[in-house]
Each structure stands twice: as structure tokens, then as C-alpha cells.
Motif scaffolding. Sequence first.
Motif, PDB file in Angstrom:
ATOM      1  N   TYR A 217      15.009  24.189  75.640  1.00  0.00           N
ATOM      2  CA  TYR A 217      13.974  23.393  76.297  1.00  0.00           C
ATOM      3  C   TYR A 217      13.183  22.520  75.335  1.00  0.00           C
ATOM      4  CZ  TYR A 217      14.488  26.365  80.493  1.00  0.00           C
ATOM      5  OH  TYR A 217      14.963  27.029  81.599  1.00  0.00           O
ATOM      6  N   GLY A 218      13.146  22.911  74.062  1.00  0.00           N
ATOM      7  CA  GLY A 218      12.257  22.239  73.120  1.00  0.00           C
ATOM      8  C   GLY A 218      12.849  21.053  72.397  1.00  0.00           C
ATOM      9  N   HIS A 219      14.026  20.620  72.810  1.00  0.00           N
ATOM     10  CA  HIS A 219      14.765  19.564  72.116  1.00  0.00           C
ATOM     11  C   HIS A 219      15.238  18.555  73.156  1.00  0.00           C
ATOM     12  CE1 HIS A 219      17.547  18.059  68.933  1.00  0.00           C
ATOM     13  NE2 HIS A 219      18.411  17.910  69.919  1.00  0.00           N
ATOM     14  N   GLU A 220      14.664  17.338  73.147  1.00  0.00           N
ATOM     15  CA  GLU A 220      14.974  16.331  74.165  1.00  0.00           C
ATOM     16  C   GLU A 220      15.493  15.046  73.510  1.00  0.00           C
ATOM     17  OE1 GLU A 220      11.550  17.663  77.430  1.00  0.00           O
ATOM     18  OE2 GLU A 220      11.548  15.633  76.596  1.00  0.00           O
ATOM     19  N   PRO A 221      16.797  14.785  73.580  1.00  0.00           N
ATOM     20  CA  PRO A 221      17.355  13.551  73.007  1.00  0.00           C
ATOM     21  C   PRO A 221      17.364  12.408  74.030  1.00  0.00           C
ATOM     22  CG  PRO A 221      18.935  15.397  72.989  1.00  0.00           C
ATOM     23  CD  PRO A 221      17.856  15.720  73.967  1.00  0.00           C
ATOM     24  N   TYR A 222      17.215  11.200  73.512  1.00  0.00           N
ATOM     25  CA  TYR A 222      17.237   9.999  74.345  1.00  0.00           C
ATOM     26  C   TYR A 222      17.994   8.886  73.614  1.00  0.00           C
ATOM     27  CZ  TYR A 222      13.501  12.437  76.783  1.00  0.00           C
ATOM     28  OH  TYR A 222      12.780  13.380  77.467  1.00  0.00           O
ATOM     29  N   VAL A 223      18.585   7.999  74.412  1.00  0.00           N
ATOM     30  CA  VAL A 223      19.283   6.833  73.885  1.00  0.00           C
ATOM     31  C   VAL A 223      18.603   5.584  74.417  1.00  0.00           C
ATOM     32  CG1 VAL A 223      21.441   5.515  73.947  1.00  0.00           C
ATOM     33  CG2 VAL A 223      21.502   7.998  73.656  1.00  0.00           C
ATOM     34  N   ARG A 224      18.333   4.641  73.526  1.00  0.00           N
ATOM     35  CA  ARG A 224      17.731   3.387  73.967  1.00  0.00           C
ATOM     36  C   ARG A 224      18.791   2.522  74.645  1.00  0.00           C
ATOM     37  NH1 ARG A 224      13.647  -0.608  70.588  1.00  0.00           N
ATOM     38  NH2 ARG A 224      13.230  -2.029  72.319  1.00  0.00           N
ATOM     39  N   PHE A 225      18.392   1.873  75.750  1.00  0.00           N
ATOM     40  CA  PHE A 225      19.306   1.021  76.494  1.00  0.00           C
ATOM     41  C   PHE A 225      18.624  -0.303  76.816  1.00  0.00           C
ATOM     42  CE2 PHE A 225      21.008  -0.712  80.407  1.00  0.00           C
ATOM     43  CZ  PHE A 225      22.367  -0.724  80.131  1.00  0.00           C
ATOM     44  N   PRO A 226      19.308  -1.436  76.668  1.00  0.00           N
ATOM     45  CA  PRO A 226      20.577  -1.533  75.954  1.00  0.00           C
ATOM     46  C   PRO A 226      20.361  -1.331  74.469  1.00  0.00           C
ATOM     47  CG  PRO A 226      19.758  -3.710  76.483  1.00  0.00           C
ATOM     48  CD  PRO A 226      18.816  -2.743  77.153  1.00  0.00           C
ATOM     49  N   ASP A 227      21.430  -1.035  73.755  1.00  0.00           N
ATOM     50  CA  ASP A 227      21.333  -0.780  72.322  1.00  0.00           C
ATOM     51  C   ASP A 227      20.849  -2.045  71.621  1.00  0.00           C
ATOM     52  OD1 ASP A 227      21.548  -0.027  69.741  1.00  0.00           O
ATOM     53  OD2 ASP A 227      23.733   0.156  69.709  1.00  0.00           O
ATOM     54  N   ARG A 228      19.677  -1.935  71.007  1.00  0.00           N
ATOM     55  CA  ARG A 228      19.123  -3.093  70.298  1.00  0.00           C
ATOM     56  C   ARG A 228      19.129  -2.872  68.785  1.00  0.00           C
ATOM     57  NH1 ARG A 228      13.944  -3.994  74.373  1.00  0.00           N
ATOM     58  NH2 ARG A 228      15.170  -3.968  76.280  1.00  0.00           N
ATOM     59  N   GLY A 229      19.969  -1.939  68.366  1.00  0.00           N
ATOM     60  CA  GLY A 229      20.125  -1.721  66.940  1.00  0.00           C
ATOM     61  C   GLY A 229      18.939  -1.052  66.293  1.00  0.00           C
ATOM     62  N   ALA A 230      18.147  -0.322  67.075  1.00  0.00           N
ATOM     63  CA  ALA A 230      16.950   0.314  66.529  1.00  0.00           C
ATOM     64  C   ALA A 230      17.056   1.814  66.660  1.00  0.00           C
ATOM     65  CB  ALA A 230      15.707  -0.188  67.260  1.00  0.00           C
ATOM     66  N   THR A 231      16.612   2.511  65.646  1.00  0.00           N
ATOM     67  CA  THR A 231      16.476   3.957  65.707  1.00  0.00           C
ATOM     68  C   THR A 231      14.996   4.272  65.670  1.00  0.00           C
ATOM     69  OG1 THR A 231      18.565   4.277  64.566  1.00  0.00           O
ATOM     70  CG2 THR A 231      17.059   6.138  64.609  1.00  0.00           C
ATOM     71  N   LEU A 232      14.486   4.871  66.731  1.00  0.00           N
ATOM     72  CA  LEU A 232      13.050   5.021  66.896  1.00  0.00           C
ATOM     73  C   LEU A 232      12.619   6.457  66.737  1.00  0.00           C
ATOM     74  CD1 LEU A 232      12.624   2.781  70.057  1.00  0.00           C
ATOM     75  CD2 LEU A 232      12.575   2.112  67.666  1.00  0.00           C
TER      76      LEU A 232
END
Length: 242
Positions: A217-232
Motif C-alpha cells: 500500500y505504501g508504494h504508488e508508481p505513476y507514469v506521465r502522459f504523454p511522455d514529455r521526457g521528464a522524470t519528476l
Amino acid sequence: MFAHPDDESMGAAGLLCRHSRAGIPVHLVCATRGGLGWMGKPPGARPDDLTTIRSAELADAATVLGLAGVTLWDYPDGGVPDCDQEEITARLSDEITRVRPDAVVGWGPSGGYGHPDHISVGRCTDAAVAALAPRERPVQYHMVMDQFGVDAYREIIGLVSDDVDSLPLIASDIDLIVELDDAELDTKKRAIACHASQQEEWRVAVLDHPELVRRGYGHEPYVRFPDRGATLGSNRLLREFA
């Protein structure tokens, strides 16, 4: 923007409560009332009661998460792909225009584990955001699962069953991971508990294993869409919600 009552709590509760506690208004759109999720709970209830039960559970979870607003629609659970997709997209576009969020979070193309309703709502959300003028588009993220999370849920489900075939699909490129602090994890557990009609046996069993609760429960991954070449990082996302 999710498909069913409980998606917000079992998936993105940490992200949602982190922002609501920071004073950032968080709004939820839920496409269905979850009428197909009958699990025989609570005792004494009937299948015909389920949409009413799950609507009330969502309201309780929204209070726990500190949401500023909930929009709950009546699309058929399990039948969202058969509904008018242009209508759903237009309604989502209207909600985005009304609320004017800085960020939108929802399901990606995998729907987490291939659920057709998740995929449909995610696709319509993507289309609603894309239809906006570039300067009006909010930052957008898809809720996904990474290898760490899948491994954790495999172990959690294994507490009660050998059937792990419905585990989420693994996303290869992760832009953001929200690691919940103790208070956020407690809030997520309480939000999930609000959805009493949807408590699988493993969700009850895992509460006796705090380390597994944290991993799952304590780990929530997300992907930015559309991919703008950024790691946030999480602080960057917090600013973008502000």
C-alpha cells in the motif's frame, strides 16, 4: 478520474491525501457505482443494494481522504466500453473545464490489470485532456504498477491463495513514485476499509503483516502522459497540483 468506487482508495489514496492535506483541492470523477462487485458483503445485504452501498462507501472514503468534491456517474459496471465513448469524453472535458485542475490522474492503457472499464475510462480521460487547448491542458499521470509493487502483491495474495493470475501489468518506465509516510499509509488503510463490501480475503489477512502493508500500500508508481521526457519527483508533482 476512475471507473469504480474503491479505485481511488486502493490505488491512488496516498497521492490524493498528500495533496488534500497540503491544502490543494482534490476532486474525483467516478464513472460507475460498482454494481457488479457483489461479494456477499455486508451481511444481510442483497445484490440489488450494491450500488447504494458502494456509493455510500465512496462518500465515506472521500471524507477520509479529504477530497474537495466527488462526481459519481451511473455508467454500467462492466459495460463502460459499450457506452458512448464520445459522450464520456465530453463529460470528462466538461469536468476538467469546470474544476480547472493543474493535474489529472487516472488509468493508463493497461487499465492496471486489463479491466475493460479501467481501459475505457483511461482512454476517454486521455482524449478529454488532449482536446483542450495546449495552454489549458493539465499535467497528466497514469496510475501503474512496477515490479516492486507486483512482487509485494504476489506475496500478499499468497497469504490466502495461489491464484495470482490477475496481478497488475508491469510498467517499464516510471516517472514518479509516491512513497507514503506513516500518516499517509494510515489514511490509505482507513480509506480502503471504507469499502467494506469489497474486502477480499487477502486484504483482511495482510493487516496482520505491517511490513507487507507498507510494501503493497505504501508504494504508488505513476507514469506521465504523454511522455514529455521528464522524470519528476513527488515535490515537483505537488507544485504542479498547486
